[in-house]
Design an enzyme around this catalytic site. Structure first.
Site, short mmCIF file in Angstrom:
data_model
loop_
_atom_site.label_atom_id
_atom_site.label_comp_id
_atom_site.label_asym_id
_atom_site.label_seq_id
_atom_site.Cartn_x
_atom_site.Cartn_y
_atom_site.Cartn_z
CG HIS A 153 -32.54 103.45 60.65
ND1 HIS A 153 -32.07 104.63 61.49
CD2 HIS A 153 -33.05 104.15 59.89
CE1 HIS A 153 -32.15 105.61 61.31
NE2 HIS A 153 -33.00 105.55 59.52
CG ASP A 384 -7.41 110.17 60.44
OD1 ASP A 384 -6.71 109.16 60.15
OD2 ASP A 384 -6.53 111.36 59.81
#
Length: 448
Positions: A153, A384
């Site tokens: 993070h 994808d």
């Protein structure tokens, strides 16, 4: 679920990349210093090369060239402040398999079981000892695949993380280059000289603690009560039912879906927790600063640009005032997050003697407080890799009580999932209050 690791390797950038030490901004500095675990599940599509690891590795290596800080390590400057060593040491790539089927996992409720699908870092050593990006490709007996990703993070927020992951998927799918190259320049979020905060930054004040009269024992933050995670589905009809309540009493202001939901969830959580009327409760709303700054930062900014909108109210007010009043408070708090407020926040953090004191921990959001994280507009289902979009994407585990995620539907039907980590005894009352105000013809569903 038993997982067998078949192999692991370090993937480095495909070409030479700048070797440098990168300063990180105050917003990077206040982020939790751990990897955020994310899951992407894919059903087999009949392709003979379904999630072939060589395709993934080569694409990852190419993607790391423009995103070269991702392949670096965390270190410290001479003053002990964190910085990124861009040294091309690479990212961790693990190949694994399990005898479980994806369908065995039900509705993907975040849990320690699912957390196994994401690599874990050993934080006991120096910060430079672990990679900042880690991925585990786990193949299930049904032929499906889970991509478990851990992104540090301090390095990136959700927007930047997805830019990298979706860019990687584009290259794997056959695109010659990333659609939009990352902007690698964290100095755009430097504090002013001299730093001149012009607002009171309630978001960095300590959170209110639970009134001890609420409990049979004095609350010990080191011994929190047991918490659990549940996922609640909210259909488009239910969402519209709730939004319609914001137009009552002749109101003409159009509020965002997030403002309406945040107001509603805050009220429901306060009721479910049985808070006393005079109990202060603090709401944290992570907010993307990119479009709010002037000039705006592009979506491609590589780093953290998440600021926090926050407000405190009494539980009694939340539970008794008209719903529209709570929405208006949240709307006003979010609207205040303009360039001047965000620059003031950077300056406020600059003036702190120890900026790490502003870093949030496990206690920050716990009862009586709440953090509502909005992923509804993030492109979380766009990864994808050439074998169709994921059937599900979400956090692998949620360990901080008081954290709630809002996730969009993978099938674009306008519904959403609410992932809530609350004290175990509060979850059933929360479900009851949540659905009472969403009454529609839809079947009420909650997943455990």
């Amino acid at each position: 679920m038993e997982i067998t690791v078949k192999g692991s390797s370090m993937i480095c950038p495909a070409q030479d990349t700048p070797k440098e030490r990168q300063w990180i901004s105050n917003v990077d500095m206040v982020m939790a210093t751990y990897h955020v675990p994310l899951l992407f599940f894919y059903k087999p599509n009949g392709s003979s090369d379904f999630f072939q690891t060589q395709v993934l590795k080569e694409a990852l290596s190419k993607t790391l060239v423009p995103f070269y800080p991702m392949a670096g390590r965390l270190g410290s400057d001479e003053n002990g402040r964190l910085q990124i060593f861009c040294n091309a040491e690479g990212v961790l790539f693990i190949e694994a398999e399990t005898t479980a089927a994806i369908d065995d996992l039900g509705d993907f409720v975040p849990s320690l079981n699912l957390r196994q699908l994401v690599p874990t870092a050993d934080y006991s050593g120096d910060t430079s000892s672990y990679p900042l990006f880690m991925v585990q490709v786990t193949t299930f007996k049904c032929g499906g695949v889970c991509l478990g990703i851990g992104n540090h993070h301090t390095l990136v927020d959700g927007t930047a993380s997805l830019h990298f992951i979706n860019g990687w998927s584009d290259i794997a799918r056959g695109l010659s280059q990333i659609k939009e190259a990352p902007l690698v320049d964290r100095t755009l979020l430097k504090a002013r000289v001299p730093p001149t905060p012009t607002f009171h930054h309630v978001e960095y004040d300590p959170p209110p603690s639970l009134n001890t009269s609420m409990s049979t024992f004095k609350l010990d933050p080191t011994k929190p009560k047991p918490s659990s995670v549940s996922v609640f589905n909210i259909t488009l009809d239910q969402l519209n039912t709730l939004k319609a309540k914001s137009f009552k009493n002749g109101n003409t202001t159009k509020y965002t879906t997030y403002s309406v939901l945040a107001a509603y969830i805050w009220r429901c959580a306060s009721k479910a927790r049985g808070l006393l009327d005079d109990q202060p409760t603090k709401l944290y709303m992570p907010t993307n600063g990119r479009p709010r700054l002037h000039p705006p930062l592009p979506p491609s900014y590589l780093g953290n640009a998440m600021f926090t909108a926050s407000l405190i109210d009494l539980s009694g007010n939340l539970q008794s005032e008209p719903f529209i009043n709570t929405i208006e408070k949240i709307h006003a708090t979010l609207n205040r997050m303009d360039n001047e407020y965000l620059r003031s926040a950077l300056d406020y953090l600059e003036k702190l003697p120890d900026i790490s004191a502003a870093r949030r921990g496990p206690q920050t959001f716990q009862c009586p407080n709440l953090c509502i994280i909005n992923w509804m507009r993030l492109p979380i289902h766009d990864a994808d890799f050439g074998w169709d979009r994921p059937i599900y994407m979400g956090p692998a585990n949620v360990t901080h009580e008081g954290k709630i995620y809002l996730l969009p539907s993978p099938v674009d039907d306008g519904s959403l999932s609410l992932v809530a980590c609350l004290e175990t005894s509060h979850l059933k009352p929360f479900e009851k209050h949540l659905y009472e105000g969403l009454v529609s013809f839809d079947k009420i569903r909650a997943r455990y």
